[in-house]
Design a protein around this motif. Sequence first.
Motif, PDB file in Angstrom:
ATOM      1  N   VAL A 359     -10.147 -11.576  -4.333  1.00 43.44           N
ATOM      2  CA  VAL A 359     -10.125 -10.125  -4.106  1.00 43.44           C
ATOM      3  C   VAL A 359      -8.771  -9.663  -3.559  1.00 43.44           C
ATOM      4  O   VAL A 359      -8.278 -10.200  -2.564  1.00 43.44           O
ATOM      5  N   ARG A 360      -8.160  -8.690  -4.253  1.00 48.49           N
ATOM      6  CA  ARG A 360      -6.966  -7.998  -3.750  1.00 48.49           C
ATOM      7  C   ARG A 360      -7.357  -6.534  -3.593  1.00 48.49           C
ATOM      8  O   ARG A 360      -7.410  -5.780  -4.570  1.00 48.49           O
ATOM      9  N   LEU A 361      -7.647  -6.125  -2.363  1.00 55.39           N
ATOM     10  CA  LEU A 361      -8.199  -4.795  -2.087  1.00 55.39           C
ATOM     11  C   LEU A 361      -7.102  -3.783  -1.786  1.00 55.39           C
ATOM     12  O   LEU A 361      -6.180  -4.064  -1.012  1.00 55.39           O
ATOM     13  N   ALA A 362      -7.218  -2.592  -2.381  1.00 58.18           N
ATOM     14  CA  ALA A 362      -6.385  -1.442  -2.015  1.00 58.18           C
ATOM     15  C   ALA A 362      -7.330  -0.354  -1.508  1.00 58.18           C
ATOM     16  O   ALA A 362      -8.281   0.018  -2.199  1.00 58.18           O
ATOM     17  N   TYR A 363      -7.068   0.146  -0.303  1.00 62.29           N
ATOM     18  CA  TYR A 363      -7.974   1.106   0.344  1.00 62.29           C
ATOM     19  C   TYR A 363      -7.218   2.398   0.593  1.00 62.29           C
ATOM     20  O   TYR A 363      -6.287   2.440   1.391  1.00 62.29           O
ATOM     21  N   LEU A 364      -7.623   3.460  -0.111  1.00 66.42           N
ATOM     22  CA  LEU A 364      -7.045   4.782   0.103  1.00 66.42           C
ATOM     23  C   LEU A 364      -7.932   5.520   1.099  1.00 66.42           C
ATOM     24  O   LEU A 364      -9.036   5.941   0.772  1.00 66.42           O
ATOM     25  N   SER A 365      -7.447   5.673   2.329  1.00 67.86           N
ATOM     26  CA  SER A 365      -8.234   6.361   3.351  1.00 67.86           C
ATOM     27  C   SER A 365      -7.969   7.866   3.259  1.00 67.86           C
ATOM     28  O   SER A 365      -7.138   8.323   2.478  1.00 67.86           O
ATOM     29  N   GLN A 366      -8.690   8.646   4.092  1.00 63.01           N
ATOM     30  CA  GLN A 366      -8.503  10.100   4.075  1.00 63.01           C
ATOM     31  C   GLN A 366      -7.194  10.499   4.749  1.00 63.01           C
ATOM     32  O   GLN A 366      -6.698  11.594   4.534  1.00 63.01           O
ATOM     33  N   GLU A 367      -6.650   9.607   5.590  1.00 64.81           N
ATOM     34  CA  GLU A 367      -5.405   9.931   6.276  1.00 64.81           C
ATOM     35  C   GLU A 367      -4.227   9.522   5.389  1.00 64.81           C
ATOM     36  O   GLU A 367      -4.230   8.458   4.793  1.00 64.81           O
ATOM     37  N   VAL A 368      -3.224  10.394   5.309  1.00 68.03           N
ATOM     38  CA  VAL A 368      -2.022  10.067   4.555  1.00 68.03           C
ATOM     39  C   VAL A 368      -1.143   9.156   5.405  1.00 68.03           C
ATOM     40  O   VAL A 368      -0.704   9.542   6.491  1.00 68.03           O
ATOM     41  N   GLY A 369      -0.921   7.918   4.916  1.00 65.54           N
ATOM     42  CA  GLY A 369      -0.154   6.942   5.690  1.00 65.54           C
ATOM     43  C   GLY A 369       1.287   7.396   5.890  1.00 65.54           C
ATOM     44  O   GLY A 369       1.876   8.071   5.051  1.00 65.54           O
ATOM     45  N   GLU A 370       1.856   7.000   7.013  1.00 67.07           N
ATOM     46  CA  GLU A 370       3.222   7.403   7.334  1.00 67.07           C
ATOM     47  C   GLU A 370       4.222   6.566   6.534  1.00 67.07           C
ATOM     48  O   GLU A 370       4.085   5.356   6.410  1.00 67.07           O
ATOM     49  N   LEU A 371       5.219   7.226   5.990  1.00 64.81           N
ATOM     50  CA  LEU A 371       6.315   6.556   5.293  1.00 64.81           C
ATOM     51  C   LEU A 371       7.619   7.021   5.914  1.00 64.81           C
ATOM     52  O   LEU A 371       7.688   8.106   6.482  1.00 64.81           O
ATOM     53  N   ASP A 372       8.647   6.211   5.766  1.00 65.44           N
ATOM     54  CA  ASP A 372       9.961   6.594   6.255  1.00 65.44           C
ATOM     55  C   ASP A 372      10.376   7.893   5.557  1.00 65.44           C
ATOM     56  O   ASP A 372      10.553   7.910   4.337  1.00 65.44           O
ATOM     57  N   ASN A 438      -7.181  -5.561  -7.496  1.00 61.97           N
ATOM     58  CA  ASN A 438      -8.300  -5.693  -8.438  1.00 61.97           C
ATOM     59  C   ASN A 438      -9.590  -5.088  -7.876  1.00 61.97           C
ATOM     60  O   ASN A 438     -10.625  -5.097  -8.533  1.00 61.97           O
ATOM     61  N   VAL A 439      -9.514  -4.554  -6.637  1.00 59.77           N
ATOM     62  CA  VAL A 439     -10.616  -3.794  -6.048  1.00 59.77           C
ATOM     63  C   VAL A 439     -10.015  -2.536  -5.408  1.00 59.77           C
ATOM     64  O   VAL A 439      -9.035  -2.636  -4.670  1.00 59.77           O
ATOM     65  N   LEU A 440     -10.609  -1.394  -5.714  1.00 61.39           N
ATOM     66  CA  LEU A 440     -10.120  -0.124  -5.167  1.00 61.39           C
ATOM     67  C   LEU A 440     -11.214   0.551  -4.357  1.00 61.39           C
ATOM     68  O   LEU A 440     -12.338   0.704  -4.828  1.00 61.39           O
TER      69      LEU A 440
END
Length: 598
Positions: A359-372, A438-440
């Motif tokens: 399993v390679r999980l990608a989790y899009l949460s409701q919070e927008v993650g901080e980027l530079d 491979n998991v979203l």
Amino acid sequence: MAVNLVNVEAVSKVYGTRALLDGISLGVSEGDRIGVVGRNGDGKTTLIRMLARLEEPDAGRVTQSGGLRMGVLTQHDSLDPAATIRHEIIKDMADHEWAGNAKIRDVLTGLFGGLDLPGFDRGLDTVIGPLSGGERRRIALAKLLIEDQDLIVLDEPTNHLDVEGISWLAEHLRQRRSSLVCVTHDRWFLDQVCTRMWDVQRGSVYEYEGGYSDYVFARAERERIAATEEAKRQNLMRKELAWLRRGAPARTSKPRFRIEAANALIADVPPPRDTSELMRFANARLGKTVFDLEDVTVQAGPKTLLKHLTWHLGPGDRIGLVGVNGAGKTSLLRALAEAARTQGDVQPAAGTVTVGKTVRLAYLSQEVGELDPSLRVLEAVQRVRDRVDLGKGREMTAGQLCEQFGFTKEKQWTPVGDLSGGERRRLQILRLLMDEPNVLFLDEPTNDLDIETLTQLEDLLDGWPGSMIVISHDRFFIERTTDTVMALLGDATLRMLPRGLDEYLERRRKMIEAAAPAPAPAAPKSTSAGDARAAKKELQRIERQLNKMADRETGLHAQIAENATDFAKVAKLDAELRELIAERDELEMRWLELAEEA
């Protein structure tokens, strides 16, 4: 003949060096129900703000009919933070007055779940200041809907509403006589409510008859006719058009297109997903185990959200997860994500979660993650990967994927700090897909995305081979991207719903009806004329008392607000307020009894 309520004549609006609207002429007539669509930043909000005379055009003019009653919901409310919900929505109406008004009862129940506003600690007497943006927005919408208007103008009214709230709002607006102009990215809502569409594109506005589905057909046909080569036809609109024609029946009840032309347009378009091929590829990437849950209990603090849950998420499963707010949708995803992150070392409160080794999980949460904020868009994507394998032999570079998500070559060099909320959301999703999961897990992925970006995301997900769980209040997105709907109904269980979201809404209605208290037996009616006269006299006396109490209650709220830092005084005033409310409730009950007799 329908009367024009608002006329827009040769209107132009320029921001900086960019013409948002260029010589636009439009009209809103009695009975119109207009949906406004277009890319973020193309001028939808500017257009309706000028309709409402909240913003003036640089050229041209906007005229409104004399005596026009207009209600406007903007993206920023003007509620008084020191006031209570009662003061903003109901104003000075006594409880027996507003409780007897069917429209007010319907709005409060539809938007808040009950007349006592169960989501707020002090019900109608909750002070607005500390509330969240979503809660304030619902209050502003309720305030608008209980009034009578000739024209209602709404900017993203479905934001912060759940599936039930959106369904209620659509039905409410269908029943109203008011004309409507509405900006929204919720395509199901547009289909339910609107009979005309305005498509705002690059300074122009194109008009279409019908709801969203009709607009998709008509726009695709217009583009087909205008095309000079076959490549022009190969666009996302055709794929969505095919899904609309072949998907759930009766998506549109207002067809304005030629069926033959629509069928010809999609004759060579394959179904949105080749499910069997995707399942084979998903099995190859994931093996047999993705997530296995055995007798699992999920908690949030002391509250148990799910118990004795046994569930198998297999390779290629595409699940839409719906449920009442607070039922545990996000908590379930977090528990699974934590088990995946630690390879099963961190487990929920009870039971076990087994995670597949691949399993390679990608989790899009409701919070927008901080980027530079100093990074350019393309650099932020390339930090993850330069190229991505999308399955079925499809490969894209970071730049190509950026373009598919609406970041043109020029936009790819924009600093992240200069992006809007919607653009950051797009970038967040893009970076997740670049990491080849491979998991979203997608928690409210449609927030801040315009319709064009949503269709592009849906197109990518159509061919994406893996397992996926989507939490969304966007019915259209759930139906478009997932194969199975599962629901958390607030009873600590997870259920599969074979009939999807329609079944979910039916179950919720039945639960609410079952939980409603039985009506009190009617008081026996007096047949004596003398008793009726006495009842009327006492009614008048009680109404005078209730009016005085309302003034006293308003005064107490004002004193509490003035002395907010003096806790001893606030406690004394609060006790006095509670005593007054209890006395008022008794009087109102007596008023109702006497009204029956009179």
